[in-house]
Scaffold this motif. Structure first.
Motif, mmCIF file in Angstrom:
data_model
loop_
_atom_site.group_PDB
_atom_site.id
_atom_site.type_symbol
_atom_site.label_atom_id
_atom_site.label_comp_id
_atom_site.label_asym_id
_atom_site.label_seq_id
_atom_site.Cartn_x
_atom_site.Cartn_y
_atom_site.Cartn_z
ATOM 1 N N ASN A 1 12.846 -3.225 4.575
ATOM 2 C CA ASN A 1 13.751 -2.394 3.922
ATOM 3 C C ASN A 1 13.093 -0.897 4.133
ATOM 4 O O ASN A 1 13.343 -0.088 2.926
ATOM 5 C CB ASN A 1 13.509 -2.849 2.541
ATOM 6 C CG ASN A 1 14.559 -2.094 1.410
ATOM 7 O OD1 ASN A 1 15.716 -2.241 1.863
ATOM 8 N ND2 ASN A 1 14.029 -1.957 0.298
ATOM 9 N N SER A 2 12.698 -0.699 5.109
ATOM 10 C CA SER A 2 12.203 0.727 5.182
ATOM 11 C C SER A 2 12.632 1.516 6.367
ATOM 12 O O SER A 2 12.921 0.680 7.272
ATOM 13 C CB SER A 2 10.511 0.863 5.251
ATOM 14 O OG SER A 2 9.908 0.141 4.075
ATOM 15 N N THR B 1 2.945 -5.095 12.790
ATOM 16 C CA THR B 1 4.151 -5.044 12.035
ATOM 17 C C THR B 1 5.342 -6.153 12.393
ATOM 18 O O THR B 1 5.379 -7.112 13.174
ATOM 19 C CB THR B 1 4.736 -3.605 12.105
ATOM 20 O OG1 THR B 1 5.352 -3.618 13.443
ATOM 21 C CG2 THR B 1 3.662 -2.485 12.023
ATOM 22 N N ILE C 1 7.917 4.769 7.991
ATOM 23 C CA ILE C 1 6.610 4.475 7.489
ATOM 24 C C ILE C 1 5.580 5.098 8.016
ATOM 25 O O ILE C 1 5.376 4.907 9.319
ATOM 26 C CB ILE C 1 6.360 2.935 6.984
ATOM 27 C CG1 ILE C 1 7.608 2.387 6.012
ATOM 28 C CG2 ILE C 1 4.862 2.690 6.687
ATOM 29 C CD1 ILE C 1 7.221 2.813 4.839
ATOM 30 N N ASN D 1 2.708 -3.850 3.372
ATOM 31 C CA ASN D 1 4.000 -4.571 2.703
ATOM 32 C C ASN D 1 5.206 -3.999 3.264
ATOM 33 O O ASN D 1 6.077 -5.268 3.577
ATOM 34 C CB ASN D 1 3.853 -4.603 1.138
ATOM 35 C CG ASN D 1 2.635 -5.435 0.701
ATOM 36 O OD1 ASN D 1 2.120 -6.131 1.130
ATOM 37 N ND2 ASN D 1 2.412 -4.975 -0.519
ATOM 38 N N CYS D 2 5.533 -2.770 3.336
ATOM 39 C CA CYS D 2 6.536 -2.244 3.941
ATOM 40 C C CYS D 2 6.870 -2.681 5.305
ATOM 41 O O CYS D 2 7.924 -2.845 5.723
ATOM 42 C CB CYS D 2 6.614 -0.632 3.720
ATOM 43 S SG CYS D 2 6.764 -0.100 2.139
ATOM 44 N N ILE E 1 13.380 2.266 1.499
ATOM 45 C CA ILE E 1 12.287 3.313 1.480
ATOM 46 C C ILE E 1 12.745 4.087 2.660
ATOM 47 O O ILE E 1 12.476 3.759 3.767
ATOM 48 C CB ILE E 1 10.994 2.503 1.662
ATOM 49 C CG1 ILE E 1 10.735 1.388 0.503
ATOM 50 C CG2 ILE E 1 9.892 3.546 1.680
ATOM 51 C CD1 ILE E 1 10.808 2.019 -0.870
ATOM 52 N N SER F 1 12.427 10.576 -1.409
ATOM 53 C CA SER F 1 11.429 9.634 -1.721
ATOM 54 C C SER F 1 11.193 9.728 -3.345
ATOM 55 O O SER F 1 11.970 10.243 -3.812
ATOM 56 C CB SER F 1 10.225 9.604 -1.052
ATOM 57 O OG SER F 1 9.232 8.624 -1.060
ATOM 58 N N ILE G 1 6.129 6.685 -4.815
ATOM 59 C CA ILE G 1 6.052 6.085 -3.354
ATOM 60 C C ILE G 1 5.061 6.922 -2.481
ATOM 61 O O ILE G 1 4.398 6.274 -1.817
ATOM 62 C CB ILE G 1 7.470 6.183 -2.681
ATOM 63 C CG1 ILE G 1 8.380 4.912 -3.454
ATOM 64 C CG2 ILE G 1 7.605 5.624 -1.382
ATOM 65 C CD1 ILE G 1 9.786 5.053 -2.895
ATOM 66 N N ASN H 1 12.329 2.073 12.010
ATOM 67 C CA ASN H 1 13.213 0.866 11.941
ATOM 68 C C ASN H 1 13.951 1.047 12.837
ATOM 69 O O ASN H 1 15.229 1.759 12.674
ATOM 70 C CB ASN H 1 13.841 0.579 10.510
ATOM 71 C CG ASN H 1 14.547 -0.477 10.283
ATOM 72 O OD1 ASN H 1 15.163 -1.073 11.226
ATOM 73 N ND2 ASN H 1 14.579 -1.056 8.917
ATOM 74 N N GLU I 1 7.939 -6.109 5.474
ATOM 75 C CA GLU I 1 9.201 -6.455 5.346
ATOM 76 C C GLU I 1 10.370 -5.717 6.080
ATOM 77 O O GLU I 1 10.029 -4.986 7.102
ATOM 78 C CB GLU I 1 9.509 -6.062 3.657
ATOM 79 C CG GLU I 1 8.562 -6.885 2.917
ATOM 80 C CD GLU I 1 8.462 -6.443 1.334
ATOM 81 O OE1 GLU I 1 8.997 -5.139 1.243
ATOM 82 O OE2 GLU I 1 8.082 -7.055 0.460
ATOM 83 N N ASN J 1 7.534 7.004 3.259
ATOM 84 C CA ASN J 1 6.370 6.728 2.137
ATOM 85 C C ASN J 1 5.476 8.005 2.261
ATOM 86 O O ASN J 1 4.612 8.004 1.249
ATOM 87 C CB ASN J 1 5.592 5.479 2.714
ATOM 88 C CG ASN J 1 4.723 5.757 3.963
ATOM 89 O OD1 ASN J 1 5.149 6.312 4.942
ATOM 90 N ND2 ASN J 1 3.538 5.167 3.885
#
Length: 564
Positions: free
Chosen positions: A250-251, A262, A254, A244-245, A176, A230, A234, A139, A248, A179
């Motif tokens: 919120n991670s 993405t 990943i 899904n991560c 998150i 973690s 997860i 991120n 979105e 993962n």
């Protein structure tokens, strides 16, 4: 008059699997070929049948079952099969050898990729033109918010993740951090395999030995990340969770395949390693497609690099799973299961690594102490027992022959047999690959097992007292007279029972050894090297048969004789 040419187009059917229709590349390849075919009047059309997690199952093994049915039943609905590269050995016998069909095209491929993913018994059954690997998505806005760098080592990932988690938990407890991607399926094994590979000492080092400090450190680090950053839940999530991560925001980190589209906030880099410059990337994918091509020269072409991130492709450090081994699926499942018991169920680290090693290791008794002192202790014990027996018999041979000496020699010889052969028999029984209730009981009651043979020795030696030895004078005309031990008829019967019992044990040991060698391909328990067993048996046979040697024939005679 009009001449009308009617040309019938040949249609071939192809079958493929992808996690989603949005990321699959098969249709690009098929559509490109169909367009080329029409432009060049080839009159060939390929129809793609695509399975995804939305119209079937997201587990690779379900697609494998479909291919099993098609190939084993000679079902002719499909002409081209797109299969996971781990199944070249599984399906290779049903596929054509491509070396004789497209020999020139094969030269353009990286031999390392082809040799590791496409061969079955010297037959090239698949071309890995669609390959993928795992990368680390990060991120970028979140890293910039806290002035953190992209991690290049596992320690940096841990430190960065812990720092941002502490900062974010005030406003976002559901973030998150990482993962892990260790689902109970082939993707989980891929993650584990490349994790261990990322802990090798140097870039050009081979895969670390499982019984090494590098493997231990890899296990400890990923467990530390899971425990502190973690959760079990997860870490065990499958591909749809990672997708899904990445959709979105919120991670933080990943791990997922490189080809995933993405959310724009995520950038990607190669996975971390034990130190900067070392990484690991398990090669995954199917032996068809056009995403990561084994034609490595492509990643230096400007046109290609405008569409994909060539730096990642150039910097990955690929590792290939041992897919050519017999029963790879069973091996990878057990491998991952033993690791998961450490990661999620807190099994001992050393027990987990030892269990993984034991999946394929053939154990043998060794005098060396590199692993343990059992072999050395066993060798010393057997040597002392044999030395004591031999010296005792030699000592008793001296002097006048007496009935008491005859009985002592008989007891020592039968006892030596028990103490040398029975441990070997016990080892073969407890390691026998088939489940037998009697063997299971023996495995749990070894002292009763040894006691049985010891009591047999004692009982039958006591029975000889009923009809004891006799000392017989042997008169040799014009020679040297001597004395021998001799049994009565009843004594001979008892001795015969002892000999038959001993021979039956030898026969049973050889039977178990040969049977275990035959079952070796399907046997994953600890085994004892059959040659070692035979060597030890030879020693015990030579020792326990010492009474038959020429040196002792003048002392020990079982034949019934009459007094002189």
């Amino acid at each position: 008059m009009y001449i009308i040419n009617v040309v019938k187009t040949i249609t071939f059917n192809a079958l493929a699997f992808s996690y989603s229709e949005g990321t699959e590349v098969y249709s690009i390849l098929i559509n490109g070929f169909n367009k080329y075919s029409r432009q060049n009047n080839l009159d060939i059309d390929i129809h793609l049948n695509l399975l995804t997690i939305y119209n079937s199952s997201n587990e690779i093994k379900d697609y494998r079952s479909t291919l099993d049915f098609i190939l084993q039943k000679d079902y002719e609905r499909y002409d081209f099969i797109f299969y996971d590269l781990i199944y070249s050995s599984r399906f290779g016998s049903n596929l054509l050898d491509l070396k004789n069909i497209i020999p020139e095209e094969i030269k353009e491929y990286n031999p390392k990729f082809i040799n590791s993913t496409g061969y079955y018994k010297n037959k090239l059954v698949g071309l890995p033109v669609f390959l993928d690997f795992f990368v680390l998505y990060y991120n970028e806005p979140l890293l910039n918010k806290y002035n953190q760098k992209v991690p290049k080592t596992w320690n940096e990932l841990y430190d960065t993740g812990k720092y941002i988690m502490e900062k974010e938990k005030k406003n976002n407890n559901n973030i998150i951090i990482y993962n892990g991607f260790f689902p109970a399926e082939e993707n989980g094994f891929s993650s584990l395999y490349e994790l261990i590979y990322s802990y090798r000492e140097f870039v050009n080092s081979t895969f670390p030995d499982l019984n090494s400090l590098s493997t231990e450190n890899a296990f400890k680090m990923i467990k530390k990340i899971k425990d502190d950053l973690s959760s079990d839940e997860i870490f065990q999530m499958k591909a749809n969770f990672a997708m899904n991560c990445l959709d979105e925001e919120n991670s933080l980190f990943i791990k997922f395949v490189n080809t995933r589209k993405t959310n724009s906030i995520y950038k990607k880099t190669i996975l971390p390693g034990v130190q900067e410059g070392i990484s690991g990337a398990t090669i995954i994918g199917y032996n068809i497609g056009s995403v990561l091509s084994p034609i490595t020269s492509l990643y230096g072409e400007e046109e290609v690099c405008q569409k994909i991130d060539c730096e990642i492709y150039k910097n990955i450090q690929p590792v290939f799973r041992p897919t050519s081994m017999i029963d790879y699926e069973n091996y990878s499942n057990k491998y991952l299961n033993y690791f998961s018991r450490y990661l999620f169920k807190n099994d001992s680290l050393h027990d987990s690594i030892r269990n993984i090693i034991d999946i394929t290791k053939i154990h043998s008794i060794s005098i060396g102490t590199s692993e343990n002192i059992v072999g050395l202790f066993t060798a010393i014990s057997i040597f002392l027992i044999l030395a004591f027996s031999f010296l005792s018999v030699c000592f008793l041979e001296m002097g006048t022959v007496t009935v008491l000496k005859c009985h002592f020699i008989q007891f020592i010889m039968s006892g030596s047999f028990t103490l040398t052969v029975v441990p070997i028999l016990y080892k073969l029984i407890i390691d026998y690959p088939k489940e037998i209730k009697l063997f299971e009981w023996i495995s749990s009651n070894r002292y009763y097992f040894l006691l049985f043979f010891s009591m047999f020795d004692i009982l039958f030696n006591l029975l000889t007292i009923i009809s004891p030895f006799k000392v017989i004078d042997k008169i040799i005309p014009d020679g040297q007279n001597y004395q021998v031990c001799s049994f009565s008829v009843l004594g001979n019967i008892i001795l015969t029972i002892i000999v038959i019992f001993s021979v039956s044990n030898y026969a049973f040991i050889f039977y178990l050894g040969i049977n275990m060698e035959v079952c070796d391909k399907n046997w994953s328990k600890k085994t004892i090297n059959v040659n070692k067993v035979k060597y030890n048996i030879d020693i015990s046979i030579n020792t326990s048969s010492v009474a038959n040697r020429e040196d002792f024939t003048n002392f020990y005679d079982t034949s019934t004789t009459t007094d002189y």
